[in-house]
Scaffold this motif. Structure first.
Motif, PDB file in Angstrom:
ATOM      1  N   GLY A 166       4.312  21.639  24.952  1.00  0.00           N
ATOM      2  CA  GLY A 166       3.615  22.422  24.874  1.00  0.00           C
ATOM      3  C   GLY A 166       3.502  23.215  23.454  1.00  0.00           C
ATOM      4  N   TYR A 167       2.325  23.574  22.886  1.00  0.00           N
ATOM      5  CA  TYR A 167       2.243  24.443  21.544  1.00  0.00           C
ATOM      6  C   TYR A 167       1.009  25.010  21.491  1.00  0.00           C
ATOM      7  N   ASP A 168       0.794  26.337  20.925  1.00  0.00           N
ATOM      8  CA  ASP A 168      -0.588  27.041  20.597  1.00  0.00           C
ATOM      9  C   ASP A 168      -1.313  27.284  22.083  1.00  0.00           C
ATOM     10  N   GLY A 169      -0.498  27.449  23.130  1.00  0.00           N
ATOM     11  CA  GLY A 169      -1.161  27.659  24.438  1.00  0.00           C
ATOM     12  C   GLY A 169      -1.385  26.351  25.181  1.00  0.00           C
ATOM     13  N   LYS A 170      -1.295  25.218  24.258  1.00  0.00           N
ATOM     14  CA  LYS A 170      -1.590  23.996  25.272  1.00  0.00           C
ATOM     15  C   LYS A 170      -0.513  23.511  26.342  1.00  0.00           C
ATOM     16  N   GLY A 171      -1.319  23.057  27.360  1.00  0.00           N
ATOM     17  CA  GLY A 171      -0.203  22.885  28.708  1.00  0.00           C
ATOM     18  C   GLY A 171       0.335  24.073  29.385  1.00  0.00           C
ATOM     19  N   ILE A 214      -3.260  31.161  19.621  1.00  0.00           N
ATOM     20  CA  ILE A 214      -2.784  30.471  18.191  1.00  0.00           C
ATOM     21  C   ILE A 214      -2.433  31.783  17.300  1.00  0.00           C
ATOM     22  N   LEU A 215      -1.439  31.655  16.498  1.00  0.00           N
ATOM     23  CA  LEU A 215      -1.070  32.731  15.824  1.00  0.00           C
ATOM     24  C   LEU A 215      -2.265  33.059  14.892  1.00  0.00           C
ATOM     25  N   VAL A 252       0.808  41.369   5.502  1.00  0.00           N
ATOM     26  CA  VAL A 252       0.245  40.603   6.492  1.00  0.00           C
ATOM     27  C   VAL A 252      -0.215  39.331   6.284  1.00  0.00           C
ATOM     28  N   MET A 253       0.296  38.585   7.179  1.00  0.00           N
ATOM     29  CA  MET A 253       0.005  36.910   6.954  1.00  0.00           C
ATOM     30  C   MET A 253      -1.063  36.720   7.631  1.00  0.00           C
ATOM     31  N   VAL A 254      -2.120  36.107   7.390  1.00  0.00           N
ATOM     32  CA  VAL A 254      -3.223  35.697   8.278  1.00  0.00           C
ATOM     33  C   VAL A 254      -3.375  34.259   8.019  1.00  0.00           C
ATOM     34  N   ASN A 255      -3.169  33.446   9.090  1.00  0.00           N
ATOM     35  CA  ASN A 255      -3.637  31.883   9.439  1.00  0.00           C
ATOM     36  C   ASN A 255      -5.066  31.532   8.814  1.00  0.00           C
ATOM     37  N   ILE A 256      -5.179  30.476   8.260  1.00  0.00           N
ATOM     38  CA  ILE A 256      -6.207  29.810   8.011  1.00  0.00           C
ATOM     39  C   ILE A 256      -6.611  28.588   8.731  1.00  0.00           C
ATOM     40  N   PRO A 274      13.834  25.960  16.849  1.00  0.00           N
ATOM     41  CA  PRO A 274      14.888  25.597  16.043  1.00  0.00           C
ATOM     42  C   PRO A 274      14.579  25.190  14.574  1.00  0.00           C
ATOM     43  N   ARG A 275      13.872  25.916  14.109  1.00  0.00           N
ATOM     44  CA  ARG A 275      13.096  25.450  12.647  1.00  0.00           C
ATOM     45  C   ARG A 275      12.318  26.817  12.066  1.00  0.00           C
ATOM     46  N   PRO A 276      12.049  26.903  10.618  1.00  0.00           N
ATOM     47  CA  PRO A 276      11.353  27.743  10.320  1.00  0.00           C
ATOM     48  C   PRO A 276      10.050  27.761  11.183  1.00  0.00           C
ATOM     49  N   HIS A 277       9.387  28.880  11.045  1.00  0.00           N
ATOM     50  CA  HIS A 277       8.257  29.155  11.958  1.00  0.00           C
ATOM     51  C   HIS A 277       7.159  29.928  11.337  1.00  0.00           C
ATOM     52  N   ASN A 278       5.832  29.639  11.741  1.00  0.00           N
ATOM     53  CA  ASN A 278       4.556  30.258  11.285  1.00  0.00           C
ATOM     54  C   ASN A 278       4.709  31.741  10.949  1.00  0.00           C
ATOM     55  N   SER A 279       5.334  32.480  11.983  1.00  0.00           N
ATOM     56  CA  SER A 279       5.502  33.747  11.932  1.00  0.00           C
ATOM     57  C   SER A 279       6.475  34.144  10.639  1.00  0.00           C
ATOM     58  N   GLY A 280       7.198  33.292  10.168  1.00  0.00           N
ATOM     59  CA  GLY A 280       7.958  33.589   9.036  1.00  0.00           C
ATOM     60  C   GLY A 280       7.357  33.167   7.660  1.00  0.00           C
ATOM     61  N   HIS A 281       6.290  32.932   7.488  1.00  0.00           N
ATOM     62  CA  HIS A 281       5.560  32.457   6.549  1.00  0.00           C
ATOM     63  C   HIS A 281       5.336  33.577   5.376  1.00  0.00           C
ATOM     64  N   TYR A 282       5.302  34.830   5.888  1.00  0.00           N
ATOM     65  CA  TYR A 282       5.175  35.902   5.218  1.00  0.00           C
ATOM     66  C   TYR A 282       6.296  36.011   4.129  1.00  0.00           C
ATOM     67  N   THR A 283       7.435  35.566   4.646  1.00  0.00           N
ATOM     68  CA  THR A 283       8.661  35.619   3.679  1.00  0.00           C
ATOM     69  C   THR A 283       8.441  35.086   2.123  1.00  0.00           C
ATOM     70  N   ILE A 284       7.721  34.091   2.265  1.00  0.00           N
ATOM     71  CA  ILE A 284       7.541  33.288   1.056  1.00  0.00           C
ATOM     72  C   ILE A 284       7.114  34.358  -0.176  1.00  0.00           C
ATOM     73  N   ASN A 285       6.258  35.560   0.197  1.00  0.00           N
ATOM     74  CA  ASN A 285       5.999  36.272  -1.031  1.00  0.00           C
ATOM     75  C   ASN A 285       6.590  37.593  -0.886  1.00  0.00           C
ATOM     76  N   ALA A 286       6.974  38.074   0.333  1.00  0.00           N
ATOM     77  CA  ALA A 286       7.290  39.374   0.449  1.00  0.00           C
ATOM     78  C   ALA A 286       8.916  39.542   0.564  1.00  0.00           C
ATOM     79  N   CYS A 287       9.423  38.475   0.664  1.00  0.00           N
ATOM     80  CA  CYS A 287      11.120  38.962   0.792  1.00  0.00           C
ATOM     81  C   CYS A 287      11.711  38.182  -0.569  1.00  0.00           C
ATOM     82  N   VAL A 288      13.029  38.899  -0.663  1.00  0.00           N
ATOM     83  CA  VAL A 288      13.758  38.231  -1.828  1.00  0.00           C
ATOM     84  C   VAL A 288      14.044  36.678  -1.808  1.00  0.00           C
ATOM     85  N   THR A 289      14.141  36.151  -0.391  1.00  0.00           N
ATOM     86  CA  THR A 289      14.379  34.753  -0.362  1.00  0.00           C
ATOM     87  C   THR A 289      13.509  34.307   0.897  1.00  0.00           C
TER      88      THR A 289
END
Ligand code: ADP
Ligand code: MG
Length: 375
Positions: free
Chosen positions: A153-158, A219-220, A313-317, A273-288
């Motif tokens: 399951g993912y994004d509420g599927k199943g 969906i996030l 604020v990260m917004v999905n497209i 067990p991997r990078p996650h959609n809710s961590g995409h904000y780190t690309i521009n907002a964190c040192v790493t």
């Protein structure tokens, strides 16, 4: 020189060619690595930025072997690699993340049991194989509850929410043949948050600032950072994520999704067990970024600072947002656009995201509210 250090110039192999692989690859390339990817679809998000693409099914042993021959270290962006392929890679290649956590998190039953075994709270649940078991689980947990397939399951599927006794048979029929399942109590929650924890091959551990996550249709939709919550709960969430990382002997990245219940308590919902959609904000907002940190962790580097430099604020497209993004994104002040190179903008498909930076989350949210993109 540090042990287990993969020298820049070596090749990082990624199982799976989606956007997570693409963003891992871009970070790896910045650091001077070459990138190989295993992905059956041509012109994939990761394939577009990789040096080598091996086009076979994810679970094709020959493909995995070919990937291994071309790489010095392997990682994955795709969680549903079958256990035998992952095992083979662990034994015959350098997969510092191992395959154990992957197999635990592929199945909600083992995932929940493992989390609970570390004395970390999860929402009350029962495992369900038959309609009789479902009925008895409903009696024990009371309604409302949610029936979820254990695997895939993912994004509420199943998933089917069961509000009243009359919904039980319909939910069972709609998910027929997709078992085993878990039935979970429906939790009244105040908000959903996530903590991304990274642990290197040397055991060094960092957590990124907590993201407050808003979902639309399961969906996030947005991650808001800093999360609007009190510092005591924040500390508890970080303690839970770190406890999980240590107990699981994590290597690499683990995303921990949690509920802040209306009772003021934290419950772990699920793990990735991997990078996650809710961590995409780190690309521009964190040192790493979470992707650089992941590469650092599996390639044996010291980990980078996770400090938040700006509110974000990260917004999905999604596919349906694309026409308006193209028309209006330049009007969003402080917005950083990320697109994944997918040609077909299907409804609900994750096409990219925008990180909107600013001085505080209230003014960023007002600005997003004014934008016609997500209307
Ligand atoms: P997925 O793998 O699809 O992300 P989740 O278990 O995270 O599956 O469920 C998707 C969303 O459904 C959650 O983010 C949350 O909003 C809601 N949800 C799931 N389980 C529960 C629950 N037990 N109580 C309340 N809401 C839930
Ligand atoms: Mg989830």
């Amino acid at each position: 020189m540090m042990a287990n250090w993969i020298k820049p110039g070596s090749t990082v192999g990624i199982l799976g060619g989606g956007q997570l692989g693409r963003m891992m690859a871009l970070s790896a390339r910045e650091m001077g690595y070459r990138v190989a990817v295993l992905e059956p679809t041509p012109d994939s998000p990761c394939g577009q930025v990789a040096d080598i693409q091996i086009k076979t099914a994810y679970n094709d042993h020959e493909g995995a072997k070919k990937l291994a021959e071309n790489c010095d270290v392997l990682t994955y962006e795709f969680e549903n690699i079958d256990a035998s392929t992952a095992n083979w890679l662990e034994e015959n290649m350098y997969l510092p993340q191992g395959s154990k956590l992957l197999s635990i998190t592929q199945d909600r039953i083992t995932e929940k049991a493992t989390i609970a075994s570390f004395d970390i709270p999860v929402v009350p649940y029962r495992t369900v194989d038959t309609l009789v078991e479902l009925k008895s689980a409903v009696e024990q947990l009371h309604l409302p509850a949610v029936l979820k397939t254990a695997r895939g399951g993912y994004d509420g599927k199943g998933q089917r929410v069961i509000k009243q006794m009359e919904d039980v048979s319909a939910a069972w029929e709609e998910l027929a043949g997709k078992g085993p399942f878990v039935l979970e109590s429906w939790l009244e929650f105040e908000k959903e948050i996530s903590v991304i924890v990274t642990r290197s091959v040397h055991g060094e551990t960092t957590t990124f600032p907590i993201a407050e996550n808003i979902h639309q249709n399961n969906i996030l939709h947005q991650s808001i950072v800093p999360a609007r919550m009190n510092s005591k709960l924040e500390k508890e969430a970080v303690t839970i994520a770190t406890h999980l990382a240590d107990s699981l002997e994590l290597v690499g990245t683990l995303a921990v999704e949690m509920f802040v219940g209306s009772d003021g308590l934290l419950y772990v919902n699920e793990l990735a067990p991997r990078p996650h959609n809710s961590g995409h904000y780190t690309i521009n907002a964190c040192v790493t970024s979470q992707f650089e940190q992941h590469i650092r962790a599996v390639c044996g580097w010291p980990l980078g600072s996770t400090e938040l430099v700006k509110s974000v604020v990260m917004v999905n497209i999604l596919g349906e947002h694309m026409p308006k993004v193209m028309e209006n994104v330049t009007d969003l002040k402080g917005a950083k656009l990320h697109l994944y190179g997918k040609s077909e903008a299907k409804i609900g498909r994750k096409m990219g995201h925008v990180n909107v930076l600013g001085d505080n989350v209230e003014t960023i949210l007002e600005q997003i509210e004014r934008s016609p993109i997500w209307k």
